[in-house]
Design a protein around this motif. Sequence first.
Motif, PDB file in Angstrom:
ATOM      1  N   SER A 148       0.962  -1.232  -0.041  1.00 50.40           N
ATOM      2  CA  SER A 148       0.027   0.188  -0.061  1.00 50.40           C
ATOM      3  C   SER A 148       1.209   1.272  -0.044  1.00 50.40           C
ATOM      4  O   SER A 148       1.996   1.295   0.825  1.00 50.40           O
TER       5      SER A 148
ATOM      6  N   GLU B  53      -5.373   0.654  -0.578  1.00 44.70           N
ATOM      7  CA  GLU B  53      -5.509  -0.454  -0.165  1.00 44.70           C
ATOM      8  C   GLU B  53      -4.272  -1.369  -0.676  1.00 44.70           C
ATOM      9  O   GLU B  53      -3.390  -0.878  -1.539  1.00 44.70           O
TER      10      GLU B  53
ATOM     11  N   GLU C  98      -3.686  -1.758  -4.504  1.00 44.70           N
ATOM     12  CA  GLU C  98      -4.788  -1.053  -5.342  1.00 44.70           C
ATOM     13  C   GLU C  98      -4.121  -0.204  -6.460  1.00 44.70           C
ATOM     14  O   GLU C  98      -3.173   0.341  -6.348  1.00 44.70           O
TER      15      GLU C  98
END
Length: 259
Positions: free
Chosen positions: A179, A189, A192
């Motif tokens: 992250s 996240e 992500e």
Amino acid sequence: MLLAVAAATVAFTSCGVPTGDDTFTAIPPAEVPFGLAATSTTTTTTTTTVPLAPETTTAPSTTSTPIRLDPAEVYFLSRGRLQPVVIELPPGFSADQVADVLEAGPPPDVGLETLIEDGLIVSSSEARAVLTVDLDGDTFARIQSTEQTEAIAQIVMTMISSLRRVGLVTFTIENEPISVKKGNSLLSEVGEPLSFEDYAVLLVSTATTTTTTTTTTTTATTTTATTSPPTTSTVVPAGTSTVSGESSVDSTASTVPDQ
């Protein structure tokens, strides 16, 4: 015997070749046989040998064909804000080539800074418009936590702006998803995918694009201020009511005692 020699001598003397001018008779030219009176002409032929000229070797001409280059937008920092610099690369350049340019730092004549150290970006791979960037953990740890947002923003915005087929970027360390901080300083996240818009808040207030050819294009931002009419506050005295925009005062009967 002596008589024979004397007789021979007399005979030789009587047969000798006459001498003197009187002994020659001139022959008229008309009676000279053909060709005997012709003048002898001597012809001299001179042969001049010209030396051979040395062989001349002509080098083949070389024609220079300019190489077409494609622009790449590489983001650097100006007082903590991101500003793009257009750098031209060979057509079909890869993410690794863009990473090399980013790690090399800004051109010396643009007055910008960078947080991307050499060796930070280990590798990158693209799949379905998502670019996965693997970072070196030790190098990334040397970046202060307060500046990691800007460092990640440099990578995300550079890759998305320069690589047409890339729309999102995700990060790993030793191929393990991590992250990272977004433009709002919040953590993403794990693994992500991040977009250009996630860091657009970090752009310089006035969009300025600097190229390596020292051509600067500045887009002015015009702000239109709308002034609302002033708000008027109405103070109503006690005992006064407002009905349909008109004020009316209640009549209060005062009873005065009889004197």
